[in-house]
Design an enzyme around this catalytic site. Structure first.
Site, PDB file in Angstrom:
ATOM      1  N   ASN A 162     -24.466  10.691 -29.692  1.00 14.28           N
ATOM      2  CA  ASN A 162     -24.269   9.350 -30.241  1.00 14.28           C
ATOM      3  C   ASN A 162     -25.608   8.633 -30.232  1.00 14.28           C
ATOM      4  O   ASN A 162     -26.030   8.065 -29.222  1.00 14.28           O
ATOM      5  CB  ASN A 162     -23.241   8.584 -29.406  1.00 14.28           C
ATOM      6  N   GLU A 163     -26.281   8.691 -31.368  1.00 13.37           N
ATOM      7  CA  GLU A 163     -27.628   8.161 -31.497  1.00 13.37           C
ATOM      8  C   GLU A 163     -27.596   6.644 -31.687  1.00 13.37           C
ATOM      9  O   GLU A 163     -26.534   6.048 -31.887  1.00 13.37           O
ATOM     10  CB  GLU A 163     -28.329   8.822 -32.692  1.00 13.37           C
ATOM     11  N   PRO A 164     -28.784   5.993 -31.594  1.00 12.33           N
ATOM     12  CA  PRO A 164     -28.840   4.551 -31.862  1.00 12.33           C
ATOM     13  C   PRO A 164     -28.136   4.195 -33.175  1.00 12.33           C
ATOM     14  O   PRO A 164     -28.306   4.872 -34.190  1.00 12.33           O
ATOM     15  CB  PRO A 164     -30.348   4.281 -31.946  1.00 12.33           C
ATOM     16  N   SER A 166     -24.747   3.982 -33.199  1.00 13.91           N
ATOM     17  CA  SER A 166     -23.361   4.429 -33.030  1.00 13.91           C
ATOM     18  C   SER A 166     -22.484   3.258 -32.606  1.00 13.91           C
ATOM     19  O   SER A 166     -22.894   2.406 -31.819  1.00 13.91           O
ATOM     20  CB  SER A 166     -23.281   5.540 -31.986  1.00 13.91           C
ATOM     21  N   THR A 181     -34.893  12.943 -30.818  1.00 18.53           N
ATOM     22  CA  THR A 181     -33.986  13.951 -30.268  1.00 18.53           C
ATOM     23  C   THR A 181     -34.378  15.335 -30.760  1.00 18.53           C
ATOM     24  O   THR A 181     -34.402  16.306 -29.990  1.00 18.53           O
ATOM     25  CB  THR A 181     -32.534  13.633 -30.675  1.00 18.53           C
TER      26      THR A 181
END
Length: 639
Positions: A162-164, A166, A181
């Site tokens: 869940n990246e920035p 999300s 990432t």
């Protein structure tokens, strides 16, 4: 009263945090909690539903669970697992797949039922993915949700993938990976260009439904994002901050990962301190940097308004404190890294005697010496010391394939020019090309390719050391066995690594040892190489008298720099010396322009080194000391 004190210390922390001395202790504690949950469920004839994570962080937990199964009979027959994520697309048999990871680190070593294992399927057609993700959620819900979710944290603040950006209520879905990432995963894939751009991940909403959530983090490199996640404002820019909304979450950290939390980094802001010499130096430098004032201009009001009134009362007046810290900083600066001959050395970082020292610089990779301490390296030689350099590993995994081919092509042309038979070399060359055309990411090179890549780095290292002025007989190539795997994942340290190091040290009998202290090295080689040196010195200290007069200095620069309050020797560099250092780095042509494993810093190594050296000098200048072009910094390690 103790409870009140703890609440005061942790008042900046917005969720529960437990800190252990090291990751091994922490991992055992987490494994014990998982084992207790499993046993409790067994006693009630219930299933334990676990959410599991991958990556380096949970490896120790899984190793302890395997031990508990083998040695203490812990059964996993009632355990059902759901993994957080998987790269997409990804074959389950690939070395980088999370199926492979979980099998190798846990599932192949315990008695879990294979039907109870769930890992997102990275092979599915994208048209079916949405339905598959919904089914994944439904399976979890049908079992009553997750009893315990284990998490790591990425440096973007991602949990799972869940990246920035999300959403806090997001479910299992296909996501696009952040560039950082992918950069962090580059080494596992043989380069960032081979890292998938997408992944399947449980959502933050899915994670939140777990009855208990444990987020683990180890090492200094995780400290900045841990501070944001624990003390920062809730924001989609750092998805882990959403965990502040849960009453069932605990962060379990080692001391390094916790080091930037307020209670550890600037404890004077939350409690009365024991004002040791190091703590006082750190606090005064912090105050000066916070207020952007030279040390000697700090006032009593500055101390009182920034949590340092206790220091002012106990050790004031503040001007005396300022003078003390200013003098300490001044005494770290020296143009004589080997000691200044026939000078009073009471206020100098190195001893005056012997006037000419034997110094050995250990370089984990073939270029760390000149990148991290090239100016000091050259200065030691110029000042007449007997300088040795020891390259601990070959660095043969960090050369591009086309460079290896180019050098063999050169050798073939050279053989032809002098009339030598090159038929065998041509055969090797053709085999290399065939192998490289079919090579998959992170596949181990053939011995011939590894040899060529090692030769390239060896000749570059020789060129750099010669440029610094070191005679050939003082250039040592150790090729420590732990590294020579051909893989990005190296073997554990063995007795032979330590024996070879002891042998070299006993041959040189140095008064100075310089070793890489850049333990934030993302590849882990620096810390391994340092531990080998330390083990060798500690053993030699038991039998060899020369070790008692040997000082161990740590350098940094390739990845990070020492904090100013830590520095014990700062060697200033003139503009001309900065250029000489740059030229020494340029000898490492295979690492120029585009290194194979650059980490997350887009700058070339020589640019990183110069920027960090200039910033160190600027920090000294801002604190009111002399202005220099650049500085290399060192910390003495007591062994």
């Amino acid at each position: 009263m103790a409870r009140l004190n703890l609440l005061e210390e942790t008042r900046y922390e917005k969720l529960a945090v437990t800190v252990y001395p090291d990751q091994h202790t922490a991992a055992k504690k987490v494994a014990a909690r998982i084992a207790a949950l499993i046993k409790n469920k067994q006693e009630r004839n219930e299933n334990a539903v676990l959410g599991l994570a991958t990556g380096a962080t949970p490896v120790g937990v899984y190793a302890e669970l395997v031990r508990l199964h083998r040695e203490e009979g812990l059964s996993f027959q009632n355990v059902i697992t759901f993994n957080l994520d998987e790269y997409y697309p990804m074959q389950p048999t690939a070395a980088q797949s999370y199926v492979t990871f979980m099998n190798e680190n846990l599932f192949n070593h315990i008695d879990i039922k294979k039907s109870n294992v769930h890992i997102p399927d990275g092979t599915l057609d994208q048209d079916y993915l949405q339905a598959y993700c919904f089914e994944y959620e439904q399976k979890i819900n049908a079992l009553g949700g997750l009893d315990l979710q284990i998490l790591g944290i990425g440096r973007t603040g991602h949990i799972g993938f869940n990246e920035p950006g999300s959403a806090p209520n997001s479910g299992t879905r296909l996501v696009t990976l952040d560039d950082l990432t992918r950069a962090d995963a580059a080494r596992d894939f043989g380069g960032k260009e081979n890292v998938p751009t997408k992944a399947i991940t449980m959502g933050i909403g899915t994670i939140f439904k777990a009855r208990e959530i444990i987020l683990m983090a180890w090492s200094q490199k995780k400290a900045p994002i841990i501070k944001k996640a624990v003390e920062g404002e809730i924001s989609g820019d750092v998805p882990a901050t959403y965990l502040q909304l849960s009453d069932h979450v605990e962060f379990i950290l080692d001391q390094d990962a916790a080091s930037l939390l307020t209670r550890f980094d600037t404890p004077w802001l939350v409690k009365d301190c024991e004002w040791t010499k190091q703590m006082k130096k750190k606090a005064v430098i912090w105050l000066a940097e916070t207020l952007q004032k030279p040390v000697l201009k700090l006032t009593e009001e500055d101390y009182n308004n920034h949590g340092m009134a206790q220091l002012a009362v106990e050790q004031g007046p503040v001007y005396n404190i300022n003078i003390d810290i200013f003098n300490q900083l001044q005494h770290t600066i020296t143009g004589w890294p080997g000691g200044k001959p026939h000078a009073d050395d009471n206020q100098r970082p190195e001893r005056a005697q012997p006037a000419k020292k034997r110094s050995i610089i250990f370089s984990p990779h073939p270029d760390d010496d000149v990148i991290s301490m090239g100016g000091t390296f050259i200065r030691l030689v110029d000042q007449g010391h007997e300088v040795h350099v020891a390259y601990q590993t070959s660095g043969n995994t960090a050369v591009w394939d086309d460079d290896a081919l180019r050098f063999v092509e050169f050798a073939i042309d050279f053989n032809q020019s002098i009339g030598e038979d090159d038929s065998k070399l041509k055969t090797i060359y053709e085999d290399m090309r065939v192998f490289m055309e079919k090579k998959v990411p992170n596949q181990v090179d053939t011995k011939e390719i590894l040899d060529v890549k090692g030769f390239i780095r060896k000749t570059e290292a020789i060129s750099g050391a010669r440029y610094a002025g070191v005679p050939d007989e003082n250039i040592h190539f150790m090729a420590l066995p732990f590294y020579e795997t051909g893989k990005t994942k190296k073997n554990s340290v063995g007795e032979e690594d330590i024996r070879l190091t002891m042998e070299l040290l006993n041959k040189v009998k140095p008064q100075q040892v310089f070793a890489a202290g850049d333990f934030a090295d993302p590849h882990g080689t620096h810390i391994v190489c340092f531990n080998i040196i330390l083990a060798a010195l500690q053993r030699l200290k038991q039998t060899e008298d020369w070790v008692k007069d040997c000082w161990l200095w740590l350098y940094r620069g390739a990845w990070h720099e020492f904090e100013l309050y830590e520095i014990e020797m700062a060697v200033p560099l003139s503009p001309q010396e900065v250029l000489r250092k740059r030229n020494a780095i340029f000898k490492h042509q295979s690492q120029k322009d585009r290194a194979v494993f650059p980490g997350d810093d887009a700058r070339e190594f020589w640019v990183r080194a110069e920027d960090r050296n200039r910033e160190t000098a600027s920090q000294y200048d801002r604190l009111g000391l002399a202005e220099y072009e650049a500085m290399e910094a060192f910390v003495r390690y007591q062994f």
